[in-house]
Design an enzyme around this catalytic site. Structure first.
Site, short mmCIF file in Angstrom:
data_model
loop_
_atom_site.label_atom_id
_atom_site.label_comp_id
_atom_site.label_asym_id
_atom_site.label_seq_id
_atom_site.Cartn_x
_atom_site.Cartn_y
_atom_site.Cartn_z
N LYS A 1 6.55 -2.08 1.82
CA LYS A 1 5.39 -1.47 2.49
C LYS A 1 4.16 -2.37 2.33
O LYS A 1 3.26 -2.13 1.52
CB LYS A 1 5.12 -0.07 1.94
N LEU B 1 11.24 1.04 7.14
CA LEU B 1 10.63 1.53 5.91
C LEU B 1 11.45 2.69 5.35
O LEU B 1 11.89 3.56 6.10
CB LEU B 1 9.20 2.00 6.18
N ARG C 1 8.23 4.06 -4.82
CA ARG C 1 8.29 3.07 -3.74
C ARG C 1 7.27 1.96 -3.94
O ARG C 1 7.54 0.78 -3.65
CB ARG C 1 8.08 3.74 -2.37
N ARG D 1 -8.45 -20.54 -1.65
CA ARG D 1 -7.35 -20.23 -0.74
C ARG D 1 -6.24 -21.26 -0.92
O ARG D 1 -6.50 -22.46 -0.90
CB ARG D 1 -7.84 -20.25 0.71
N GLU E 1 12.05 1.98 14.38
CA GLU E 1 11.19 3.07 13.90
C GLU E 1 9.93 3.13 14.76
O GLU E 1 9.74 2.31 15.66
CB GLU E 1 10.83 2.87 12.43
N TYR F 1 0.83 -1.20 0.00
CA TYR F 1 0.00 0.00 0.00
C TYR F 1 0.86 1.25 0.00
O TYR F 1 2.06 1.20 0.26
CB TYR F 1 -0.96 -0.01 1.20
#
Length: 286
Positions: A150, A206, A52, A101, A182, A33
C-alpha cells in the site's frame, strides 16, 4: 476549526506541520499509508490495518516508526482532539530524509517520517452514494506490479477517478491482460445468482482489509464465494456488483460502461453485506 495533526512525535496545528523537502515520500513516493475509518468515535478494524502496515514496511525494508500500541494511542488521541465521530484517520510512513536527493536509500540509521491526520466525514455510514449506487467505467491498468504493497504511488488511480468523473461516472475498474484487477481505491466484485465473484489475492491487487472482513461475513451468511479472474464483460452481465474499501465500506455498483445492472438500483446482496459489515464493525470497534 484547525485540525491537530501528528508529525514525528509532535501534535501540532495543521498550519504548523512541516517535513523536509528532501523527504523520500515527497521526492520518490517512497512511502506507505493506511486509512482507518472512525464510527461513533471508535476505530474500525485497527488491528487489520496495523498488520498490513507492517507487511508494507517489511516489503520495502522501511524501518518501523513505533510500536502498534503507540500507533493506537496516536490514532485515539487525534480522534478525541479533533472530535471525530464519523471520519477517517490517515497514516503515512516514509523512508525519511538524510538531507539530500539520491536514488540510493539513505543510511540505515535515518529515522522514518511518521505523519497522521484526521478527516471529518459526517454521514460516512449513512451514505447517499451507497443508497444510489455507483456508476463505473473500465480503463487500462498501467500501474507497477506490486499493488499488494500500500504505497503512496496514487497518480494513476487519481487519473482514473478523473476519467470517470469526466465520463459522468463515480469510479473506474482497471483491466490488465483482459481481466479486472480492482477499482481505483477499492476491491471489485460482481454477483451472479447467489455467487459473489472477485479476483484472488496476489501481487496484482491490494489485500483489502474490508475485503477480508466482507468475504468472511458473506461465507457466514451462507453466500457462495468464487475467487477467480473475471472479465469486464462478465461484470456487465451480472445481476449486481459492488466494491469494498475502508472509507466506503460496501459500495453497490449499478452501472458498468453505460450498461445498467439488474434494475439499476443497489442489489440485495450488496445492501445486505453493507448492513452486516456496518453492524459488526460498530460492535467490534475500539
Amino acid at each position: 476549526m484547525t485540525r491537530t495533526v501528528y508529525v514525528n512525535g509532535t501534535y501540532l496545528p495543521e498550519t504548523d506541520a512541516k517535513i523536509s523537502i528532501f523527504d523520500r515520500g515527497f521526492l520518490m513516493s517512497d512511502a506507505v499509508y493506511e486509512v482507518t475509518s472512525v464510527l461513533d468515535g471508535k476505530l474500525i478494524d485497527f488491528e487489520g490495518h496495523a498488520v498490513r502496515l507492517q507487511r508494507s514496511l517489511d516489503e520495502l525494508d522501511i524501518k518501523k516508526p513505533c510500536t502498534k500500541d503507540e500507533l493506537l494511542k496516536i490514532h485515539r488521541k487525534l480522534v478525541v482532539i479533533n472530535q471525530i465521530e464519523e471520519g477517517l484517520v490517515y497514516l503515512q510512513v516514509t523512508r525519511g530524509s538524510d538531507g539530500d536527493r539520491d536514488f540510493v536509500f539513505p543510511s540505515e540509521d535515518t529515522p522514518p517520517t511518521l505523519v497522521l491526520f484526521t478527516q471529518n466525514k459526517p454521514g460516512l455510514a449513512d451514505s447517499p452514494a451507497a443508497r444510489k449506487g455507483a456508476k463505473i467505467i473500465s480503463i487500462d491498468d498501467i500501474r507497477w506490479g506490486r499493488r499488494d504493497i500500500k504505497t503512496v504511488q496514487l497518480l494513476y488511480p487519481s487519473m482514473g477517478k478523473m476519467m470517470a468523473k469526466k465520463a459522468g461516472c463515480d469510479d473506474a475498474w482497471m483491466i490488465e491482460n483482459g481481466y479486472v484487477t480492482e477499482g481505483t481505491s477499492n476491491n471489485a466484485y460482481f454477483v451472479k445468482g447467489n455467487t459473489i465473484v472477485t479476483r484472488p489475492l496476489s501481487n496484482e491487487i491490494l489485500h483489502g482489509i474490508t475485503r477480508k472482513a466482507v468475504l468472511r461475513m458473506a461465507k457466514e451468511a451462507q453466500m457462495q464465494i468464487d475467487e477467480r479472474l473475471f472479465t469486464i464483460e462478465e461484470a456487465r452481465e451480472a445481476d449486481e456488483a459492488f466494491t469494498t474499501s475502508a472509507s466506503a465500506f460496501v459500495m453497490p455498483v449499478v452501472e458498468i460502461d453505460g450498461i445498467q445492472l439488474g434494475n439499476g438500483i443497489p442489489g440485495p446482496i450488496a445492501r445486505r453485506l453493507r448492513e452486516i459489515y456496518l453492524e459488526e464493525s460498530r460492535n467490534t470497534a475500539i
